[in-house]
Design a protein around this motif. Structure first.
Motif: not given
Length: 167
Positions: A67, A59, A123, A125, A112, A62-64
């Motif tokens: 965003h 997670e 999201g 995450g 989120d 994925n955020n990196s």
């Protein structure tokens, strides 16, 4: 993967370590490699611990990608695993926010949602990280963000054990 880092991705118990770090290109197609890195880092732990650690770490990764500037051509984000006596801490460091942000740490308002009725694009995450990690936070610097979580080896009181128990 350079030969001297191949053991980071084997998904087997290897040489004991205190700290392990790897920089990943910000490409969604590399997420299986990210999950192998996280799973291998926790290889000597229970299957539940490995699953939760890999889920939460994925997670953050994925955020990196979603965003931050880490998904720009040639950019990276770095995952650092610190293994301690009672648990593991993961730090995800990216190349900074894609859109202007005020300095300061993430707050409950930034999380989120875990609402199953939340629409597309909502999201989950950081909500998962907040719900399942013992502690988490960030450095508050949107130009060089570091988000981290700590997960204890003993999952007895972790909400994950209640989820698994309900099945």
């Amino acid at each position: 993967i350079k030969p001297f880092h191949a053991h980071y991705f084997s998904r087997t118990v290897g040489t004991p370590f205190r700290r392990r770090r790897y920089a990943f290109a910000g490409l969604p197609g590399l997420m299986p490699l990210v999950r192998a890195f996280l799973d291998t880092s926790a290889a000597e732990r229970s299957l539940d611990f490995r699953f939760v650690f890999t889920l939460l770490g994925s997670e953050l990764a994925n955020n990196s990608i979603a965003h931050s500037l880490s998904s720009e051509h040639g950019s990276t984000y770095t995952l650092t695993v610190d293994r301690g006596a009672t648990g593991m801490t993961l730090i995800c460091q990216d190349q900074g926010a894609r859109h202007p942000m005020e300095p300061g740490p993430f707050t409950a308002a930034d999380l989120d949602t875990l609402d199953p009725d939340a629409g597309p694009g909502s999201g989950r995450g950081l909500g998962l990280v907040s719900a399942l990690a013992d502690r988490w936070g960030d450095n508050g610097n949107p130009k060089f963000r570091q988000v981290w979580f700590h997960l204890s080896y003993d999952l007895t009181h972790n909400p994950w054990t209640q989820i698994v128990g309900e099945q």
